[in-house]
Design a protein around this motif. Structure first.
Motif, PDB file in Angstrom:
ATOM      1  N   GLU A 118      -8.134  -7.446  -6.921  1.00  0.00           N
ATOM      2  CA  GLU A 118      -8.591  -6.077  -6.695  1.00  0.00           C
ATOM      3  C   GLU A 118      -8.577  -5.796  -5.197  1.00  0.00           C
ATOM      4  OE1 GLU A 118     -11.992  -3.494  -8.804  1.00  0.00           O
ATOM      5  OE2 GLU A 118     -12.815  -5.086  -7.553  1.00  0.00           O
ATOM      6  N   ARG A 160      -2.028   8.221   0.243  1.00  0.00           N
ATOM      7  CA  ARG A 160      -2.890   7.953  -0.905  1.00  0.00           C
ATOM      8  C   ARG A 160      -3.675   9.212  -1.265  1.00  0.00           C
ATOM      9  NH1 ARG A 160      -6.505   4.442  -1.564  1.00  0.00           N
ATOM     10  NH2 ARG A 160      -5.550   3.337  -3.320  1.00  0.00           N
ATOM     11  N   VAL A 172      -6.596   2.990  -7.233  1.00  0.00           N
ATOM     12  CA  VAL A 172      -5.294   2.430  -6.907  1.00  0.00           C
ATOM     13  C   VAL A 172      -4.236   3.446  -7.321  1.00  0.00           C
ATOM     14  CG1 VAL A 172      -5.031   1.247  -9.138  1.00  0.00           C
ATOM     15  CG2 VAL A 172      -3.800   0.389  -7.140  1.00  0.00           C
ATOM     16  N   SER A 227      -4.288   9.274  -9.554  1.00  0.00           N
ATOM     17  CA  SER A 227      -4.555   7.856  -9.333  1.00  0.00           C
ATOM     18  C   SER A 227      -5.231   7.221 -10.542  1.00  0.00           C
ATOM     19  CB  SER A 227      -5.433   7.680  -8.095  1.00  0.00           C
ATOM     20  OG  SER A 227      -6.742   8.187  -8.345  1.00  0.00           O
ATOM     21  N   THR A 241      -4.969  -4.212  -8.300  1.00  0.00           N
ATOM     22  CA  THR A 241      -5.745  -3.139  -8.914  1.00  0.00           C
ATOM     23  C   THR A 241      -6.747  -2.597  -7.901  1.00  0.00           C
ATOM     24  OG1 THR A 241      -7.571  -4.502  -9.758  1.00  0.00           O
ATOM     25  CG2 THR A 241      -5.592  -4.340 -11.135  1.00  0.00           C
ATOM     26  N   GLY A 242      -7.514  -1.617  -8.319  1.00  0.00           N
ATOM     27  CA  GLY A 242      -8.559  -1.062  -7.467  1.00  0.00           C
ATOM     28  C   GLY A 242      -9.423  -0.115  -8.270  1.00  0.00           C
ATOM     29  N   GLU A 256      -8.595  -4.878   2.337  1.00  0.00           N
ATOM     30  CA  GLU A 256      -7.463  -4.326   1.587  1.00  0.00           C
ATOM     31  C   GLU A 256      -6.153  -4.971   2.014  1.00  0.00           C
ATOM     32  OE1 GLU A 256      -9.693   0.026   1.235  1.00  0.00           O
ATOM     33  OE2 GLU A 256      -7.818  -0.160   2.364  1.00  0.00           O
ATOM     34  N   TYR A 300      -8.734  -2.425  -3.750  1.00  0.00           N
ATOM     35  CA  TYR A 300      -9.564  -1.274  -3.360  1.00  0.00           C
ATOM     36  C   TYR A 300     -10.902  -1.321  -4.075  1.00  0.00           C
ATOM     37  CZ  TYR A 300      -5.132   0.394  -1.522  1.00  0.00           C
ATOM     38  OH  TYR A 300      -3.955   0.503  -0.824  1.00  0.00           O
ATOM     39  N   GLU A 325       1.237   1.491  -6.299  1.00  0.00           N
ATOM     40  CA  GLU A 325       0.629   0.251  -5.814  1.00  0.00           C
ATOM     41  C   GLU A 325       0.388  -0.717  -6.971  1.00  0.00           C
ATOM     42  OE1 GLU A 325      -1.971   2.085  -2.085  1.00  0.00           O
ATOM     43  OE2 GLU A 325      -2.787   2.112  -4.117  1.00  0.00           O
ATOM     44  N   ALA A 326      -0.067  -0.179  -8.084  1.00  0.00           N
ATOM     45  CA  ALA A 326      -0.320  -1.016  -9.262  1.00  0.00           C
ATOM     46  C   ALA A 326       0.988  -1.502  -9.869  1.00  0.00           C
ATOM     47  CB  ALA A 326      -1.129  -0.232 -10.294  1.00  0.00           C
ATOM     48  N   PRO A 339       0.842  -1.211   0.000  1.00  0.00           N
ATOM     49  CA  PRO A 339       0.000   0.000   0.000  1.00  0.00           C
ATOM     50  C   PRO A 339       0.869   1.250   0.000  1.00  0.00           C
ATOM     51  CG  PRO A 339      -0.711  -1.568   1.687  1.00  0.00           C
ATOM     52  CD  PRO A 339       0.614  -2.053   1.175  1.00  0.00           C
TER      53      PRO A 339
END
Length: 398
Positions: A332, A106, A378, A111, A358-359, A343, A334, A382-383, A102
């Motif tokens: 996934e 954020r 995301v 994003s 992903t998210g 999460e 998020y 993070e991705a 994470p």
């Protein structure tokens, strides 16, 4: 001013207007930097593609080698072998690979929202509207993942390129866990429709799409026969079909739009939806879905990247080892229905099995619970490079 002085002044002006050598050097450096960045991105995309081929080949080989074992032993052993193979191949063939973590801080600005729906399935927004909302929210990349169809992918890609906005045109396959009967959704990226519609994914989702459309029309007929009304409006099958419009199928949301003309977050909408389609509802009837492992296999067989959608919502955590054995490549983390614990679990499974993360908001416009694009997202770090590679691949798809 005499002619010699005027000529001298103009000559000096021309020299002043000419770019200096330093400016030329700076411009050349910028051009070289852009070329280097482009080469690096292409190299990374090639590495991701090579890694994917290696993972698929090694996983298939492992499953075949274990085919002579008992069914339960083969499933467990194949999953463990596939996990090790995936982790080794990704780390060996992707030098920039890092275990997913994470982000420390954020922000929606910059994003990626990698899960949303359009008018091509059960969303109320066009591709243009989704892109506009994403830009307004400060989101720089999105994925449009309409349900159980590939026929819309070319149109989404064409419009995204016209608007010069990075979009992954994907699919969300409606599936289930045969052991529990729970619904399980699988996102698929890197796919294209075929002229005859006989690709592995198209053959898998076609029965679902047809069954859902037939079932929804039956539900509309039931409500009409019962004389159901909302603010003086009754169900009209013709109007339901007209509201569905560009959608590749007909959904309950189209019936609700016909009757209520209200947002799904409206209390009266939710009450009526529960009465008509909820547990014990007068028009409740479910359809059958394919097994989630079959959805993962179909995506991989077609050269795509399967990602388990919102495992916390569907309580699909226990299914992940089997799906990894079938070729799952992502999870996934998020989603609006995920808790902080969900999460954390998603990142833990991603690290354990070498999955990408992903998210997204699962945004359906007025037809869904998420209030806006970017409700969930995301961060690029993070991705990571593996999801970045999906966007590089997208440029070659039609």
């Amino acid at each position: 001013m005499g002619k010699p002085e005027e000529k001298k002044r103009r000559s000096g002006q021309k020299r002043a207007d000419k770019p200096s050598k330093a400016a030329k050097r700076e411009k050349a450096k910028e051009k070289q930097a852009r070329k280097a960045a482009k080469r690096a991105l292409k190299k990374e995309a090639d590495e991701q593609a090579k890694a994917g081929r290696a993972i698929r080949k090694a996983t298939d080989r492992a499953i075949k080698d274990l085919a002579l074992q008992s069914a339960s032993e083969a499933t467990d052993a194949a999953a463990r072998t596939a996990v090790r193979t995936a982790q080794q191949a990704v780390r060996r063939l992707s030098p920039r690979y890092k275990d997913p973590r994470p982000a420390e801080s954020r922000s929606v600005l910059g994003s990626w929202d990698l899960h949303m729906h359009s008018v091509f399935s059960d969303g109320s927004c066009t591709v243009d509207e989704l892109i506009t909302e994403a830009q307004a929210a400060g989101i720089t990349r999105i994925a449009i993942t309409d349900h159980d169809s590939l026929s819309q992918l070319a149109a989404i890609r064409e419009r995204a390129r016209e608007l010069s906005f990075p979009v992954l045109a994907g699919v969300e396959i409606s599936a289930c866990d045969p052991a529990t009967g729970h619904k399980v959704h699988v996102l698929g990226f890197g796919l294209s429709a075929t002229p005859d519609g006989f690709s592995p994914v198209e053959q898998l989702v076609a029965p679902t799409l047809a069954a859902r459309t037939a079932n929804t029309l039956w539900q509309a007929w039931v409500l009409r026969r019962q004389g159901v009304e909302f603010s003086g409006r009754h169900v009209s099958l013709d109007e339901v079909a007209a509201v569905a419009g560009a959608s590749t199928g007909v959904y309950k949301q189209h019936i609700m739009e016909t009757l209520t003309r209200r947002d799904r977050r409206d209390p009266d909408y939710q009450f009526c939806y529960s009465c008509w389609f909820g547990e014990g509802g007068s028009a409740r009837r479910e359809i059958l879905y394919p097994a989630a492992a079959d959805a993962v296999r179909a995506i991989r067989e077609q050269g795509g990247v399967p990602v388990l959608a919102h495992p916390g919502q569907s309580d699909a955590w226990a299914l992940i080892p089997e799906l990894v054995g079938a070729g799952l490549l992502g999870v996934e983390a998020y989603h609006p229905d995920h808790t902080a614990h969900d999460e954390e679990l998603a990142f833990e499974y991603a690290r354990r099995y070498g999955l990408l993360v992903t998210g997204g908001s699962d945004y359906h416009g007025a037809y869904g619970e998420a209030p806006s694009v970017g409700t969930c997202f995301v961060c690029p770090e993070e991705a990571g490079a593996r999801v970045e590679g999906l966007f590089a691949t997208e440029a070659s798809l039609r």
